[in-house]
Motif scaffolding. Structure first.
Motif, PDB file in Angstrom:
ATOM      1  N   ASN A   1       0.903  -1.187   0.240  1.00  0.00           N
ATOM      2  CA  ASN A   1       0.005   0.091  -0.005  1.00  0.00           C
ATOM      3  C   ASN A   1       0.835   1.427   0.098  1.00  0.00           C
ATOM      4  N   LEU A   2       0.325   2.291  -0.517  1.00  0.00           N
ATOM      5  CA  LEU A   2       0.983   3.388  -0.487  1.00  0.00           C
ATOM      6  C   LEU A   2       0.549   4.683   0.579  1.00  0.00           C
ATOM      7  N   ASP A   3       1.282   5.278   1.063  1.00  0.00           N
ATOM      8  CA  ASP A   3       0.706   6.432   1.925  1.00  0.00           C
ATOM      9  C   ASP A   3       1.459   7.854   1.420  1.00  0.00           C
ATOM     10  N   THR A   4       0.738   8.804   2.048  1.00  0.00           N
ATOM     11  CA  THR A   4       1.376   9.991   1.609  1.00  0.00           C
ATOM     12  C   THR A   4       2.547  10.437   1.579  1.00  0.00           C
ATOM     13  N   GLU A   5       3.378   9.802   2.842  1.00  0.00           N
ATOM     14  CA  GLU A   5       4.795  10.039   2.902  1.00  0.00           C
ATOM     15  C   GLU A   5       5.681   9.222   1.859  1.00  0.00           C
ATOM     16  N   GLU A   6       5.165   8.123   1.319  1.00  0.00           N
ATOM     17  CA  GLU A   6       5.987   7.357   0.501  1.00  0.00           C
ATOM     18  C   GLU A   6       5.738   8.213  -1.141  1.00  0.00           C
ATOM     19  N   LEU A   7       4.790   8.762  -1.269  1.00  0.00           N
ATOM     20  CA  LEU A   7       4.281   9.153  -2.421  1.00  0.00           C
ATOM     21  C   LEU A   7       5.166  10.355  -2.469  1.00  0.00           C
ATOM     22  N   CYS A   8       5.262  11.200  -1.382  1.00  0.00           N
ATOM     23  CA  CYS A   8       6.074  12.674  -1.402  1.00  0.00           C
ATOM     24  C   CYS A   8       7.633  12.373  -1.727  1.00  0.00           C
ATOM     25  N   ASP A   9       8.021  10.954  -0.955  1.00  0.00           N
ATOM     26  CA  ASP A   9       9.420  10.853  -0.848  1.00  0.00           C
ATOM     27  C   ASP A   9       9.830  10.333  -2.486  1.00  0.00           C
ATOM     28  N   TYR A  10       8.780   9.792  -2.995  1.00  0.00           N
ATOM     29  CA  TYR A  10       9.127   9.331  -4.616  1.00  0.00           C
ATOM     30  C   TYR A  10       9.283  10.802  -5.335  1.00  0.00           C
ATOM     31  N   PHE A  11       8.179  11.559  -5.290  1.00  0.00           N
ATOM     32  CA  PHE A  11       8.000  12.374  -6.255  1.00  0.00           C
ATOM     33  C   PHE A  11       8.788  13.629  -6.175  1.00  0.00           C
ATOM     34  N   SER A  12       9.327  13.832  -4.912  1.00  0.00           N
ATOM     35  CA  SER A  12      10.141  15.094  -4.580  1.00  0.00           C
ATOM     36  C   SER A  12      11.449  15.057  -5.352  1.00  0.00           C
ATOM     37  N   LYS A  13      11.859  13.655  -5.761  1.00  0.00           N
ATOM     38  CA  LYS A  13      13.131  13.268  -6.392  1.00  0.00           C
ATOM     39  C   LYS A  13      12.728  14.072  -7.965  1.00  0.00           C
ATOM     40  N   HIS A  14      11.719  14.053  -8.513  1.00  0.00           N
ATOM     41  CA  HIS A  14      11.439  14.236  -9.937  1.00  0.00           C
ATOM     42  C   HIS A  14      10.926  15.664 -10.219  1.00  0.00           C
ATOM     43  N   LEU A  15      10.307  16.501  -9.174  1.00  0.00           N
ATOM     44  CA  LEU A  15       9.361  17.380  -9.254  1.00  0.00           C
ATOM     45  C   LEU A  15      10.047  18.694 -10.415  1.00  0.00           C
ATOM     46  N   GLY A  16      11.056  18.805  -9.998  1.00  0.00           N
ATOM     47  CA  GLY A  16      11.724  19.934 -10.690  1.00  0.00           C
ATOM     48  C   GLY A  16      11.080  21.412 -10.502  1.00  0.00           C
ATOM     49  N   GLU A  17      10.917  21.693 -11.592  1.00  0.00           N
ATOM     50  CA  GLU A  17      10.175  23.217 -11.900  1.00  0.00           C
ATOM     51  C   GLU A  17       8.650  22.949 -11.335  1.00  0.00           C
ATOM     52  N   TYR A  18       8.197  21.670 -11.263  1.00  0.00           N
ATOM     53  CA  TYR A  18       6.888  21.452 -11.200  1.00  0.00           C
ATOM     54  C   TYR A  18       6.340  21.671  -9.658  1.00  0.00           C
ATOM     55  N   GLU A  19       7.645  21.901  -8.696  1.00  0.00           N
ATOM     56  CA  GLU A  19       7.106  21.837  -7.408  1.00  0.00           C
ATOM     57  C   GLU A  19       6.871  23.275  -7.261  1.00  0.00           C
ATOM     58  N   ASN A  20       7.626  24.190  -7.939  1.00  0.00           N
ATOM     59  CA  ASN A  20       7.014  25.546  -7.762  1.00  0.00           C
ATOM     60  C   ASN A  20       5.483  25.575  -8.518  1.00  0.00           C
ATOM     61  N   VAL A  21       5.302  25.169  -9.420  1.00  0.00           N
ATOM     62  CA  VAL A  21       4.054  25.079 -10.106  1.00  0.00           C
ATOM     63  C   VAL A  21       2.812  24.583  -9.038  1.00  0.00           C
ATOM     64  N   LEU A  22       3.141  23.497  -8.307  1.00  0.00           N
ATOM     65  CA  LEU A  22       1.991  22.751  -7.620  1.00  0.00           C
ATOM     66  C   LEU A  22       1.861  23.645  -6.408  1.00  0.00           C
ATOM     67  N   ALA A  23       3.149  24.379  -5.803  1.00  0.00           N
ATOM     68  CA  ALA A  23       2.810  25.319  -4.760  1.00  0.00           C
ATOM     69  C   ALA A  23       2.001  26.542  -4.976  1.00  0.00           C
ATOM     70  N   VAL A  24       2.250  26.980  -6.366  1.00  0.00           N
ATOM     71  CA  VAL A  24       1.324  28.336  -6.640  1.00  0.00           C
ATOM     72  C   VAL A  24      -0.049  27.645  -6.877  1.00  0.00           C
ATOM     73  N   LEU A  25      -0.356  26.531  -7.598  1.00  0.00           N
ATOM     74  CA  LEU A  25      -1.643  26.203  -7.682  1.00  0.00           C
ATOM     75  C   LEU A  25      -2.393  25.934  -6.442  1.00  0.00           C
ATOM     76  N   GLU A  26      -1.617  25.471  -5.236  1.00  0.00           N
ATOM     77  CA  GLU A  26      -2.352  25.193  -3.882  1.00  0.00           C
ATOM     78  C   GLU A  26      -2.806  26.849  -3.463  1.00  0.00           C
ATOM     79  N   ASP A  27      -1.620  27.827  -3.672  1.00  0.00           N
ATOM     80  CA  ASP A  27      -1.936  29.109  -3.101  1.00  0.00           C
ATOM     81  C   ASP A  27      -3.207  29.563  -3.960  1.00  0.00           C
ATOM     82  N   LEU A  28      -3.265  29.445  -5.353  1.00  0.00           N
ATOM     83  CA  LEU A  28      -4.286  30.023  -6.224  1.00  0.00           C
ATOM     84  C   LEU A  28      -5.615  29.506  -5.781  1.00  0.00           C
ATOM     85  N   ASN A  29      -5.605  28.015  -5.413  1.00  0.00           N
ATOM     86  CA  ASN A  29      -6.855  27.415  -5.223  1.00  0.00           C
ATOM     87  C   ASN A  29      -7.655  28.203  -3.942  1.00  0.00           C
ATOM     88  N   ILE A  30      -6.676  28.335  -2.860  1.00  0.00           N
ATOM     89  CA  ILE A  30      -6.985  29.120  -1.855  1.00  0.00           C
ATOM     90  C   ILE A  30      -7.668  30.410  -1.869  1.00  0.00           C
TER      91      ILE A  30
END
Length: 330
Positions: A60-89
C-alpha cells in the motif's frame, strides 16, 4: 510531516484523498493504477513503479511514500504545484466573499464582479488548453519512441487544436458496420464528414512551409461574436465496472447540452478498445460554451466523472470560421 515538506508537495495529500476510493488512508495497487494510469505505461510497468514507491513494503502507498518518490522528480513543477495550492485557496476565499457581498452590491459593483469571474475563468481555461496540448504531445512522442526507439521524434508543443481535425476524421470513419460501435450513439451525417475533411485539408496546407495564404473572398470573416464556432472534443476512458452508469450520465448530459440555445450539435463515439468514449460538441461561440460549463447539468456530469473515469478527462478546443458551418448546412 506536512510541515516539513515543501508547499509543492502538500498537494499529494489531496491526490491520495481523491485516489483512495475506499477511504482507508492508503492506496492499493488497483487504486494506484486507476488514478495514475496514463495510457502509455503498461500494467507491468505500473506494477513495478508501485513497488518502487512502496519503500515500506506494505503493498500500500501512503502520503509520505508518494512525497518521498515524487520529490526527487518534481523539478520546476514543485513551484507550479505550490502556486496552484495558493491559487486554489485565493480563489475560494474570493468566491466566498463574493457569495456574501454580491447581493448587497450596487449594479456597477455586481458588473465588475461578474467580469472578474469571467476573466478569471478565461485565464484558467487558457492555461488548461496549453497543459492539455503539452500532455497530448508528450504522450504521443512516448508512444512513437516505443514503436521505433532508434528514431525518437523531437518534442514540439503544438497549438491546442492542431490534431483535432485528424482525430475527427479518423473517428468519424467508424461506421455502423464496425461491430464495436454503437449505432445509438454515433451520428451518421455526411455533411459532418465533408466539414471535417475540409478542416484537415486546411491544417495539412498550413503545415507546409511554402504555403502562400490567399484567403477566399467568401471566407473573410468579420470580427464579431458570430464569426467563429467552437469545437470541443472530450476524450474519456471509463472504468469497466462503471460503463453502464457512465452511459446513463452521458446520455442525460448530451440531452441537456443539446437543448441549450448556443449548442449546434453533439455527437458521441465509443472506441472499440478500453471503454473509451469521445464526445464532440459544436457551439455558436466560446461564450456559449463557457455559459454551458456553468450550468448545473454540466457541473454534475463533471463531478460524476471523478468516479467513472480511469484517468482525468482530456478536453481539446478549437475555433473555426462560422462560414464553414453555414456553407455545409445549406
Amino acid at each position: 510531516m506536512a510541515a516539513e515538506r515543501g508547499a509543492g508537495l502538500r498537494i499529494f495529500r489531496d491526490i491520495l484523498r481523491r485516489a483512495d476510493k475506499n477511504d482507508d488512508g492508503k492506496l492499493s495497487f488497483d487504486e494506484f493504477k486507476a488514478y495514475f494510469a496514463d495510457r502509455v505505461l503498461s500494467g507491468e510497468e505500473l506494477h513495478d513503479l508501485f513497488h518502487t514507491i512502496d519503500t515500506h513494503n506494505t503493498d500500500n502507498l501512503d502520503t509520505e511514500e508518494l512525497c518521498d518518490y515524487f520529490s526527487k522528480h518534481l523539478g520546476e513543477y514543485e513551484n507550479v504545484l505550490a502556486v496552484l495550492e495558493d491559487l486554489n485557496i485565493t480563489i475560494l476565499k474570493a468566491m466566498d466573499k463574493t457569495k456574501k457581498d454580491y447581493q448587497e452590491a450596487s449594479n456597477l459593483e455586481q458588473f465588475v464582479t461578474r467580469f472578474l469571474l469571467k476573466e478569471t475563468l478565461n485565464q484558467l481555461q487558457s492555461l488548461q488548453s496549453s497543459l492539455e496540448c503539452a500532455m497530448e504531445t508528450t504522450e504521443e512522442q512516448t508512444r512513437q519512441e516505443r514503436k521505433d526507439p532508434t528514431k525518437p521524434e523531437v518534442l514540439s508543443i503544438q497549438w491546442p487544436g492542431k490534431r483535432l481535425a485528424r482525430r475527427l476524421q479518423r473517428n468519424n470513419s467508424l461506421s455502423s458496420n464496425n461491430p464495436h460501435s454503437s449505432t445509438g450513439w454515433i451520428e451518421e451525417d455526411s455533411q459532418w464528414v465533408i466539414q471535417i475533411n475540409r478542416l484537415q485539408k486546411l491544417i495539412d496546407r498550413l503545415e507546409k512551409k511554402d504555403l502562400k495564404l490567399e484567403p477566399l473572398e467568401e471566407e473573410v470573416s468579420e470580427e464579431n461574436a458570430r464569426s467563429h464556432i467552437m469545437i470541443v472534443q472530450h476524450q474519456m476512458s471509463v472504468i469497466e465496472e462503471k460503463v453502464e452508469e457512465f452511459r446513463l450520465a452521458l446520455k442525460q448530459y448530451v440531452e441537456s447540452a443539446s437543448a441549450q440555445g448556443g449548442c449546434l450539435h453533439v455527437s458521441i463515439q465509443k472506441l472499440p478498445t478500453n471503454f473509451r468514449f469521445i464526445v464532440y460538441e459544436f457551439w455558436e461561440n466560446s461564450n456559449a460554451w463557457n455559459s454551458h460549463l456553468q450550468m448545473n447539468y454540466s457541473k454534475a456530469f463533471q463531478r460524476s466523472n471523478v468516479d467513472f473515469l480511469e484517468a482525468p478527462e482530456l478536453i481539446t478546443t478549437m475555433l473555426v470560421p462560422a462560414s464553414w458551418w453555414v456553407l455545409n448546412n445549406n
